[in-house]
Design a protein around this motif. Structure first.
Motif, mmCIF file in Angstrom:
data_model
loop_
_atom_site.group_PDB
_atom_site.id
_atom_site.type_symbol
_atom_site.label_atom_id
_atom_site.label_comp_id
_atom_site.label_asym_id
_atom_site.label_seq_id
_atom_site.Cartn_x
_atom_site.Cartn_y
_atom_site.Cartn_z
ATOM 1 N N LYS B 429 0.834 -1.213 0.000
ATOM 2 C CA LYS B 429 0.000 0.000 0.000
ATOM 3 C C LYS B 429 0.863 1.255 0.000
ATOM 4 C CE LYS B 429 -2.775 -1.327 3.366
ATOM 5 N NZ LYS B 429 -3.744 -1.223 4.466
ATOM 6 N N ARG B 452 -12.679 14.978 -8.059
ATOM 7 C CA ARG B 452 -13.820 14.935 -7.144
ATOM 8 C C ARG B 452 -14.534 16.273 -7.006
ATOM 9 N NH1 ARG B 452 -12.310 11.325 -1.859
ATOM 10 N NH2 ARG B 452 -11.319 9.598 -2.954
ATOM 11 N N ASP B 467 -0.072 11.897 -0.869
ATOM 12 C CA ASP B 467 -0.643 11.615 0.459
ATOM 13 C C ASP B 467 0.140 10.527 1.192
ATOM 14 O OD1 ASP B 467 -2.524 13.520 0.140
ATOM 15 O OD2 ASP B 467 -4.161 12.169 -0.371
ATOM 16 N N GLU B 468 1.429 10.669 1.282
ATOM 17 C CA GLU B 468 2.230 9.640 1.968
ATOM 18 C C GLU B 468 3.631 10.200 2.133
ATOM 19 O OE1 GLU B 468 2.188 6.084 3.725
ATOM 20 O OE2 GLU B 468 0.789 6.032 2.049
ATOM 21 N N ALA B 484 4.865 10.490 -16.435
ATOM 22 C CA ALA B 484 3.710 10.117 -17.259
ATOM 23 C C ALA B 484 2.806 11.327 -17.480
ATOM 24 C CB ALA B 484 2.936 8.995 -16.585
ATOM 25 N N VAL B 486 3.574 14.577 -17.314
ATOM 26 C CA VAL B 486 4.168 15.694 -18.048
ATOM 27 C C VAL B 486 4.483 15.309 -19.493
ATOM 28 C CG1 VAL B 486 6.127 17.289 -18.126
ATOM 29 C CG2 VAL B 486 5.064 16.701 -15.944
ATOM 30 N N ASP B 489 1.630 15.934 -22.029
ATOM 31 C CA ASP B 489 0.948 17.231 -22.140
ATOM 32 C C ASP B 489 1.980 18.334 -22.368
ATOM 33 O OD1 ASP B 489 -0.506 19.526 -21.853
ATOM 34 O OD2 ASP B 489 -1.614 18.859 -20.085
ATOM 35 N N ALA B 501 1.310 16.401 3.352
ATOM 36 C CA ALA B 501 1.144 15.090 4.005
ATOM 37 C C ALA B 501 2.452 14.309 4.039
ATOM 38 C CB ALA B 501 0.072 14.280 3.280
#
Lengths: 569, 569
Positions: B429, B452, B467-468, B484, B486, B489, B501
């Protein structure tokens, strides 16, 4: 379809301009690869032609399946060393002959890489940390260079770690063949000069960087030609200089690895380590070169490409291969635009295997050893020790362990110990997260560590900020911390956990929070949470923890503190 | 000094009131412990008296070194099962006799616990996650109950996992001794009734909870007396009922464990697992009881206390012990105020060992098996499967694996597999952290996931929130993600990493950031950081990363976005 066969995407738009660039790059890489592949076969303990074979079909297969435009696949130093270490074990135990064991090692490694690619298990390689790799490559470079001294001096010496090698060299020192030593030392000296002396010289003379690079990289070819001619001219092979000898004139043969369960069982761990190390080396070269042209590398597809290449090696008389650093850089610098450059290189090497092998009959092994020594000594870099020492003691411990165990015991033990120790240290660190007691910075809505800042706190409210996700390894640590803080201070009525840095709460941690909540309730203390992240909050809601919570959940720490202060006053 | 000898702190203020409370508690616990300790000796495969011996000196030593006021140390079900599993291996291999191997196991376990305490290594136990323990205890309970069926039915049956046991029971089914079975079934039924029927009955009759608890816990004593009398009165021992028989009337003997390296090598892993499981069981009981009186438990000192107790057990004819749940709760409920209650219990048991053992000559083994079955079935709780399924699939996988492997293979394999799998899943994880692309929520300074929320983004700026904490296992993942995003695009000119975080950046992650910075520079894209935590910033400064950074470091994400927007427009 183009996902699994990247050739379909770049092949369609292949242009004449790309073709001429690719051909040029292929020519240069072929010239560079001939001595290199012979040398690495020698390092792996195999006959010289195995090096050529290992560079032909594998490159073709990578061309079809790989995603890097510039990566050149073939035998590389560290993987060849690991191959030698793994195979000598097998042969010592009398399980199988050397050559067929090499095919099986390549095949097994190919299957491992391919499966990791198909099942998207590339993340496994991430557990090899940068410092461990750096330490491992440095130590391997030293072992490789030392192991080649026997060819330089024409003596017998064996071993797979520095201690054995040094001891063995020392014992056989009296057998030195002085002509071999002369060739070896001159060749080594010349190659060092090409790197350290010729390069600055050419640059000073105004030669372009590209051309300089090419000249420097073809230095080994010059040495090969010169020493071969010398041996031939003076009949040195009859005076004790060991030569490559007869190499069959042939395309790569069709070969079959052994499927003996006994052999495969013995090779499984080495094959896994070779796969991982090879993949990590290869992908970092590929990423670096791709970035220069804003191209994308797909790590899982790279595993498939390298897996196919290794399976190809096992079916055509080769041994484990991967993407090599120096040859890929040469390929890129020489203007390779697509993987087709690799295919042309393969054709060039096939011609060499068919037509040129009689020319290397008189090539002294000392020359090949010299090219290996010069190549690997550029890998040796102890600066990682200093760098890790100043940045993080845990990383330093992992590097030092890797270097010491690789040198003292061997490559497999070294890399395993390094990975094991870095995992243990990581788990240790995350099992004792930083937990700060915080208070309000006067005049702001910020809360900071009470030990570092002048902050406002209330005697009956304790706020603890946990700087780590909560999971089983640190859940009980939090229980101990909270209980220790509250048991000693009878004034406390409210405990707030500030959760901004908590990205996950697993079931163990949830149960610890429930235990904390329950134990605090027994002490007539309320437990509150603040700044809980969305996904964490969803989980807590699902588990009904919030309905059991003796206190409340606040959106911000400021809100929590204000509310509790008002309630008291 | 009082740190290592907690007795010095509570002993000084020992009062007459505490003395009378402790004496009362000790009396009740002694009565409860007599059948229990005999039964657990039987479960461990040892003579009945070993259970008494294992409850005397160990309790005294814990009294001196332990920090819990209410913990009662002695043989417990799960540890006794693990002892039997470990010892039968040794004896099958003919390395050593059963009894002396038990002493060595206790001694080794004591040394392990003591060392962990002295070197403050208690955190090792944290890697046993709550769900794994829950699964393990449930599976162990089933194995224990099944293993006792042979005593209930008076047949021969052996095995250390459910499959072996069930098969063995089935094969020997024809040998059932019906009188033994009658005693066993009646005893089991009565004890179940005491728990499930008598307890509600007494409560309905208005008997206080404390007294009800005591009556229920002394149920086993009643069964012991009744069945012993029955065997004596009707001479059932001569009709095939197996009895405890002659138990020496003696204080615990002085014994010496074996120091055979062969034996200790074989016992090392089981002793380690027994130590960890025992410690985890014990500390959670101790924490729960301490919280009720706002007392503090020192986990490292607990290790020392349990270590001393086990060393004591090995020197006085015992076997591995730990703090037991049910006896500690009885001790607490009966009013024990200090560890002195434990000392008085030890004296009570010593008197029993000296004087009362002739009384248990006729005690049927079936009765002891019945007390074990009823005790352990209360440990069996499959609700952890449902709970973990709904909370987290990773936790569910760990529980299920633990249960299945414990039942199917054995206790050591089960707990090792559970711990191994939870570590692997945790590492998996954290090797694929959540990385969200964020944009500004209109009209606020907040930045949220673009997938979201309706947010504002600029076409040439990409903000990624990680977030880690960044460490070796996820460093390359971040490299891949950034590249991936950059590479695909061409409009992108700025990449911002929002670091709120990120609690740590190790050397691998630092090198990945350097690689990202360098690769982005090759693509003419600037890398910026926002909301970097203080300690992380200190590290980055030390490593000179900030001076190489192509972009800037911003205090807040809002500041970063505003600055870059202005620069563009």
């Amino acid at each position: 379809m183009t996902n699994y066969f990247p050739i379909l995407s770049w092949g369609r738009s292949y242009s004449r301009a790309a073709l001429s660039n690719d051909l040029m790059a292929a020519l240069i890489v072929t010239i560079m690869l001939i001595p290199q592949s012979l040398a690495y076969a020698l390092l792996a303990g195999l006959p010289a032609e195995a090096g050529l074979y290992a560079s032909i079909v594998p490159i073709l297969l990578y061309t079809v399946f790989g995603t890097s435009r510039a990566l050149a696949v073939g035998p590389v130093a560290v993987v060849s060393l690991m191959t030698a270490a793994a195979l000598s074990n097998i042969v010592e135990q009398g399980i199988m002959g050397y050559g067929v064991a090499a095919l099986s090692l390549a095949g097994l490694s190919g299957v491992i890489l391919l499966s990791m690619g198909l099942f998207r298990l590339g993340f496994v390689a991430n557990f090899l940390s940068h410092p461990v790799i750096a330490g491992f490559i440095t130590a391997s470079g030293i072992i490789i260079a030392t192991s080649q001294l026997r060819h330089i001096f024409g003596i017998d010496a064996h071993g797979h770690n520095l201690l054995d090698l040094a001891g063995s060299l020392f014992i056989h020192l009296s057998q030195i063949d002085w002509i071999t030593a002369l060739i070896g030392i001159l060749a080594t000296g010349f190659l060092f000069w090409v790197r350290k002396g010729l390069k600055p010289l050419l640059t000073r003379l105004g030669v372009g960087a590209g051309l300089t690079g090419v000249v420097v990289k073809t230095g080994p070819v010059f040495v090969v030609v010169a020493t071969t001619l010398a041996v031939w001219a003076f009949g040195l092979d009859e005076k004790g200089v060991q030569i490559v000898g007869t190499v069959p004139q042939s395309l790569p043969p069709f070969t079959l690895p052994s499927f003996s369960p006994d052999l495969l069982g013995q090779l499984l761990l080495p094959a896994f380590l070779i796969s991982i190390i090879g993949f990590v080396e290869s992908i970092s070269v590929a990423q670096t070169l791709a970035a220069k042209k804003r191209q994308r590398i797909d790590p899982d597809q790279e595993l498939i490409g390298l897996g196919a290449a290794n399976i190809g090696a096992s079916l055509t008389g080769g041994f484990p291969v991967t993407g090599g650093f120096s040859r890929s850089v040469v390929n890129f610098d020489a203007g390779a635009e697509t993987p087709a450059a690799g295919a042309f290189t393969a054709i060039g090497l096939a011609i060499a295997a068919l037509a040129l092998t009689p020319l290397i009959y008189f090539l002294p092994k000392a020359t090949l050893a010299a090219t290996i020594i010069v190549a690997v000594l550029s890998l040796v870099d102890f600066s990682i020790l200093k760098r890790s020492w100043s940045y993080s003691k845990a990383d330093f411990a992992a590097v030092l362990t890797t270097i010491v165990i690789t040198l003292g015991i061997g490559v497999e033990a070294g890399v395993s110990a390094g990975v094991g120790l870095s995992l243990l240290l990581h788990l240790y660190k995350s099992s004792k997260p930083h937990i700060a007691e915080v208070g309000q910075v006067p005049g702001t809505e910020h809360f900071r560590n009470i030990l570092r800042h002048e902050v406002i706190t209330a005697p009956n409210v304790v706020t603890l900020r946990v700087d780590e996700s909560l999971y089983f390894a640190n859940a009980r640590f939090l229980e101990d911390k909270v209980q220790a803080r509250v048991a000693g201070d009878k004034a406390i009525r409210h405990v707030i956990l500030q959760c901004a840095a908590i990205n996950e709460i697993d079931l163990s941690a949830l149960e610890s929070l429930e235990a904390i909540n329950e134990r605090l309730r027994e002490m007539h203390v309320c437990l509150h949470l603040s700044e809980v992240k969305g996904p964490v909050m969803d989980r807590l809601k699902k588990a009904h923890f919030l309905s059991e919570l003796s206190g409340q959940v606040f959106l911000s720490q400021f809100e929590a503190a204000s509310f509790l202060n008002e309630k008291v006053t």
